[in-house]
Design a protein around this motif. Structure first.
Motif, short mmCIF file in Angstrom:
data_model
loop_
_atom_site.label_atom_id
_atom_site.label_comp_id
_atom_site.label_asym_id
_atom_site.label_seq_id
_atom_site.Cartn_x
_atom_site.Cartn_y
_atom_site.Cartn_z
N GLN A 106 0.84 -1.21 0.00
CA GLN A 106 0.00 0.00 0.00
C GLN A 106 0.87 1.25 0.00
O GLN A 106 0.54 2.24 -0.65
CB GLN A 106 -0.91 -0.01 1.23
CG GLN A 106 -2.02 1.02 1.17
CD GLN A 106 -2.96 0.87 2.34
OE1 GLN A 106 -2.55 0.46 3.42
NE2 GLN A 106 -4.22 1.22 2.13
N VAL A 111 -3.09 -1.29 -4.79
CA VAL A 111 -4.43 -1.33 -4.21
C VAL A 111 -5.03 -2.72 -4.40
O VAL A 111 -4.62 -3.48 -5.26
CB VAL A 111 -5.37 -0.27 -4.85
CG1 VAL A 111 -4.90 1.13 -4.50
CG2 VAL A 111 -5.45 -0.46 -6.35
N THR A 138 -10.59 0.04 -2.15
CA THR A 138 -9.66 -0.76 -1.36
C THR A 138 -10.06 -0.70 0.12
O THR A 138 -10.18 0.40 0.67
CB THR A 138 -8.23 -0.24 -1.53
OG1 THR A 138 -7.88 -0.34 -2.91
CG2 THR A 138 -7.25 -1.05 -0.70
#
Length: 151
Positions: A106, A111, A138
């Motif tokens: 991340q 994502v 996400t």
């Protein structure tokens, strides 16, 4: 043989028969002279053998003590290295943790996709609706639980 020679032999024989001649000719035991061998070579040999044995034992004992010290040092080093290896394995397990991997992904801008499509290789068909992934769909990595600290 001549007469004079025979008379000389006879006179010699008769001379032995006289008591004073017999007394002088009597055999007696003569004490044997004891010759003592020098003890120095034997004492030197025994002393050298004992000295060599003592020096050999001291050298053997010294080498055994050195081996014991080396063994002790190597055991201590092995214990230290085993503890270090265990610490490194624990760090590796923390780095392999799925939560840690997801957080690193991340941070790099990756994502989680919302809709997943699967391609079946044996038939070549796609199942599901493929959709582009974006940061809006996400889910959060650490929902309502406090994030654990690794260090």
């Amino acid at each position: 043989m001549s007469n004079s020679a025979a008379s000389k032999i006879t006179s010699r024989r008769l001379a032995w028969l006289e008591p004073s001649a017999l007394q002088r000719a009597r055999l007696t035991v003569v004490p044997r002279r004891r010759v003592q061998a020098s003890r120095f070579p034997f004492v030197t040999l025994v002393s050298l053998i004992l000295l060599g044995g003592v020096i050999g034992l001291l050298c053997f004992n010294t080498s055994m003590q050195q081996a014991a010290f080396t063994e002790s040092r190597l055991e201590k080093q092995a214990t230290t290295l085993a503890a270090q290896q265990q610490g490194l394995e624990m760090d590796l397990e923390k780095l392999r943790d799925p939560q840690h991997v997801a957080e690193a992904a991340q941070k790099q801008g990756m994502v989680i996709p919302g809709n997943v499509a699967m391609l079946h290789t044996d038939t070549g068909k796609v199942s599901g609706e493929p959709a582009p992934a974006n940061a809006d769909v996400t889910p959060p990595l650490w929902p309502s639980v406090r994030k654990p600290s690794f260090r």
